[in-house]
Motif scaffolding. Sequence first.
Motif, PDB file in Angstrom:
ATOM      1  N   GLN A  43       0.815  -1.195   0.000  1.00 52.40           N
ATOM      2  CA  GLN A  43       0.000   0.000   0.000  1.00 52.40           C
ATOM      3  C   GLN A  43       0.857   1.256   0.000  1.00 52.40           C
ATOM      4  O   GLN A  43       0.611   2.194   0.746  1.00 52.40           O
ATOM      5  N   LEU A  44       1.846   1.244  -0.848  1.00 51.68           N
ATOM      6  CA  LEU A  44       2.696   2.417  -1.039  1.00 51.68           C
ATOM      7  C   LEU A  44       2.213   3.181  -2.261  1.00 51.68           C
ATOM      8  O   LEU A  44       1.423   2.682  -3.039  1.00 51.68           O
ATOM      9  N   GLN A  45       2.723   4.388  -2.439  1.00 53.57           N
ATOM     10  CA  GLN A  45       2.256   5.220  -3.538  1.00 53.57           C
ATOM     11  C   GLN A  45       3.193   5.177  -4.749  1.00 53.57           C
ATOM     12  O   GLN A  45       2.906   5.792  -5.761  1.00 53.57           O
ATOM     13  N   ASN A  46       4.300   4.474  -4.642  1.00 57.16           N
ATOM     14  CA  ASN A  46       5.223   4.450  -5.766  1.00 57.16           C
ATOM     15  C   ASN A  46       4.697   3.535  -6.868  1.00 57.16           C
ATOM     16  O   ASN A  46       4.086   2.519  -6.610  1.00 57.16           O
ATOM     17  N   ARG A  47       4.944   3.911  -8.108  1.00 57.21           N
ATOM     18  CA  ARG A  47       4.448   3.161  -9.259  1.00 57.21           C
ATOM     19  C   ARG A  47       5.557   2.390  -9.972  1.00 57.21           C
ATOM     20  O   ARG A  47       5.279   1.544 -10.799  1.00 57.21           O
ATOM     21  N   ILE A  48       6.801   2.698  -9.672  1.00 57.21           N
ATOM     22  CA  ILE A  48       7.928   2.106 -10.391  1.00 57.21           C
ATOM     23  C   ILE A  48       8.962   1.582  -9.404  1.00 57.21           C
ATOM     24  O   ILE A  48       9.326   2.264  -8.455  1.00 57.21           O
ATOM     25  N   TRP A  49       9.427   0.338  -9.628  1.00 57.83           N
ATOM     26  CA  TRP A  49      10.544  -0.217  -8.857  1.00 57.83           C
ATOM     27  C   TRP A  49      11.772  -0.121  -9.741  1.00 57.83           C
ATOM     28  O   TRP A  49      11.831  -0.761 -10.790  1.00 57.83           O
ATOM     29  N   PRO A  50      12.768   0.658  -9.364  1.00 60.27           N
ATOM     30  CA  PRO A  50      13.948   0.814 -10.215  1.00 60.27           C
ATOM     31  C   PRO A  50      14.801  -0.445 -10.246  1.00 60.27           C
ATOM     32  O   PRO A  50      14.753  -1.268  -9.332  1.00 60.27           O
ATOM     33  N   GLY A  51      15.593  -0.576 -11.293  1.00 62.88           N
ATOM     34  CA  GLY A  51      16.575  -1.649 -11.345  1.00 62.88           C
ATOM     35  C   GLY A  51      17.548  -1.472 -10.190  1.00 62.88           C
ATOM     36  O   GLY A  51      17.860  -0.354  -9.787  1.00 62.88           O
ATOM     37  N   GLY A  52      17.981  -2.568  -9.628  1.00 66.43           N
ATOM     38  CA  GLY A  52      18.921  -2.504  -8.513  1.00 66.43           C
ATOM     39  C   GLY A  52      18.273  -2.394  -7.154  1.00 66.43           C
ATOM     40  O   GLY A  52      18.959  -2.373  -6.137  1.00 66.43           O
ATOM     41  N   PRO A  75      14.355  -3.568 -15.308  1.00 67.94           N
ATOM     42  CA  PRO A  75      15.304  -4.677 -15.416  1.00 67.94           C
ATOM     43  C   PRO A  75      16.256  -4.716 -14.231  1.00 67.94           C
ATOM     44  O   PRO A  75      16.625  -3.680 -13.677  1.00 67.94           O
ATOM     45  N   ASN A  76      16.637  -5.924 -13.873  1.00 69.70           N
ATOM     46  CA  ASN A  76      17.593  -6.174 -12.785  1.00 69.70           C
ATOM     47  C   ASN A  76      17.102  -5.717 -11.426  1.00 69.70           C
ATOM     48  O   ASN A  76      17.904  -5.432 -10.539  1.00 69.70           O
ATOM     49  N   ALA A  77      15.801  -5.640 -11.241  1.00 70.50           N
ATOM     50  CA  ALA A  77      15.270  -5.259  -9.933  1.00 70.50           C
ATOM     51  C   ALA A  77      15.586  -6.324  -8.889  1.00 70.50           C
ATOM     52  O   ALA A  77      15.772  -6.013  -7.717  1.00 70.50           O
ATOM     53  N   PHE A  78      15.638  -7.580  -9.307  1.00 70.03           N
ATOM     54  CA  PHE A  78      15.943  -8.697  -8.408  1.00 70.03           C
ATOM     55  C   PHE A  78      17.242  -9.324  -8.900  1.00 70.03           C
ATOM     56  O   PHE A  78      17.257 -10.013  -9.917  1.00 70.03           O
ATOM     57  N   ASN A  79      18.334  -9.089  -8.178  1.00 67.87           N
ATOM     58  CA  ASN A  79      19.631  -9.507  -8.675  1.00 67.87           C
ATOM     59  C   ASN A  79      20.536  -9.902  -7.510  1.00 67.87           C
ATOM     60  O   ASN A  79      20.577  -9.210  -6.503  1.00 67.87           O
ATOM     61  N   ASN A  80      21.243 -11.000  -7.666  1.00 73.47           N
ATOM     62  CA  ASN A  80      22.197 -11.469  -6.657  1.00 73.47           C
ATOM     63  C   ASN A  80      21.523 -11.638  -5.293  1.00 73.47           C
ATOM     64  O   ASN A  80      21.912 -11.024  -4.309  1.00 73.47           O
ATOM     65  N   LEU A  81      20.516 -12.492  -5.282  1.00 76.53           N
ATOM     66  CA  LEU A  81      19.747 -12.799  -4.073  1.00 76.53           C
ATOM     67  C   LEU A  81      19.796 -14.314  -3.849  1.00 76.53           C
ATOM     68  O   LEU A  81      18.835 -15.021  -4.124  1.00 76.53           O
ATOM     69  N   PRO A  82      20.905 -14.825  -3.348  1.00 76.58           N
ATOM     70  CA  PRO A  82      21.114 -16.273  -3.285  1.00 76.58           C
ATOM     71  C   PRO A  82      20.173 -17.020  -2.348  1.00 76.58           C
ATOM     72  O   PRO A  82      19.992 -18.227  -2.499  1.00 76.58           O
ATOM     73  N   SER A  83      19.553 -16.340  -1.387  1.00 79.94           N
ATOM     74  CA  SER A  83      18.677 -17.003  -0.416  1.00 79.94           C
ATOM     75  C   SER A  83      17.194 -16.823  -0.721  1.00 79.94           C
ATOM     76  O   SER A  83      16.354 -17.418  -0.047  1.00 79.94           O
ATOM     77  N   LEU A  84      16.863 -16.013  -1.715  1.00 81.55           N
ATOM     78  CA  LEU A  84      15.461 -15.687  -1.994  1.00 81.55           C
ATOM     79  C   LEU A  84      14.681 -16.934  -2.386  1.00 81.55           C
ATOM     80  O   LEU A  84      15.062 -17.664  -3.302  1.00 81.55           O
ATOM     81  N   SER A  97       9.035  -8.246 -18.033  1.00 77.97           N
ATOM     82  CA  SER A  97      10.082  -8.413 -19.042  1.00 77.97           C
ATOM     83  C   SER A  97      11.038  -9.524 -18.627  1.00 77.97           C
ATOM     84  O   SER A  97      11.143  -9.887 -17.454  1.00 77.97           O
ATOM     85  N   ALA A  98      11.747 -10.058 -19.594  1.00 79.18           N
ATOM     86  CA  ALA A  98      12.634 -11.197 -19.362  1.00 79.18           C
ATOM     87  C   ALA A  98      13.790 -10.866 -18.434  1.00 79.18           C
ATOM     88  O   ALA A  98      14.327 -11.745 -17.780  1.00 79.18           O
ATOM     89  N   ASN A  99      14.174  -9.626 -18.333  1.00 77.64           N
ATOM     90  CA  ASN A  99      15.367  -9.288 -17.555  1.00 77.64           C
ATOM     91  C   ASN A  99      15.071  -8.654 -16.198  1.00 77.64           C
ATOM     92  O   ASN A  99      15.906  -7.965 -15.640  1.00 77.64           O
ATOM     93  N   VAL A 100      13.892  -8.898 -15.644  1.00 77.03           N
ATOM     94  CA  VAL A 100      13.586  -8.436 -14.285  1.00 77.03           C
ATOM     95  C   VAL A 100      14.513  -9.122 -13.285  1.00 77.03           C
ATOM     96  O   VAL A 100      14.999  -8.517 -12.342  1.00 77.03           O
ATOM     97  N   PHE A 101      14.780 -10.413 -13.517  1.00 77.15           N
ATOM     98  CA  PHE A 101      15.703 -11.167 -12.670  1.00 77.15           C
ATOM     99  C   PHE A 101      17.074 -11.093 -13.324  1.00 77.15           C
ATOM    100  O   PHE A 101      17.348 -11.797 -14.289  1.00 77.15           O
ATOM    101  N   GLY A 102      17.930 -10.223 -12.804  1.00 71.68           N
ATOM    102  CA  GLY A 102      19.211  -9.967 -13.439  1.00 71.68           C
ATOM    103  C   GLY A 102      20.199 -11.107 -13.342  1.00 71.68           C
ATOM    104  O   GLY A 102      21.083 -11.246 -14.168  1.00 71.68           O
TER     105      GLY A 102
END
Length: 167
Positions: A43-52, A75-84, A97-102
């Motif tokens: 329930q936040l007001q932001n509309r965009i999650w930046p890469g990184g 793109p690359n919003a979810f990157n280098n998360l070995p425990s996720l 998009s295909a590159n959301v998971f960097g």
Amino acid sequence: AQVDSSFNLNQLEHLDIERNAIVSFEPQIFQGLVSLRHIQCGQLQNRIWPGGLFNNLPSLEVIDINWSGLQQIFPNAFNNLPSLEIIRIYGEVQRLSANVFGSTLPRLHTLNINRNRIEAVQRGFFNNLPALRTVTATFNVCINQDLNNVASIQPIIAAFEDCFTRY
């Protein structure tokens, strides 16, 4: 206001920032939270999650994004998360998009993308998710179409084929 100098953010394991008037995030805002295991953003007001945004968080296991106005994930919003292990996104996301998971997310087994406005899932979206076993995508535009019109569900079927034909 005084800050308790004995509190170390490196020890933070759970972060709940729901129901705040946050309209934007800097890409590296969560960096340094090496013990963070669960983040809840709803329930936040932001509309965009930046890469990184969710990068290099070695202990992060669960991301919950609930009922936000989120429309786009860069793109690359979810990157280098070995425990996720689990991602839940309930918002107004329209395209994946295909590159959301960097990078490869080796332990991600559950992806819930319910109650969005997903019209298309780009082929290759699941390529970096080798442990993925459960995908729920109910109440999305491409699924809520007339099921007699096969073309209306084709984008999500094509993306799922990439994921599940590997097994």
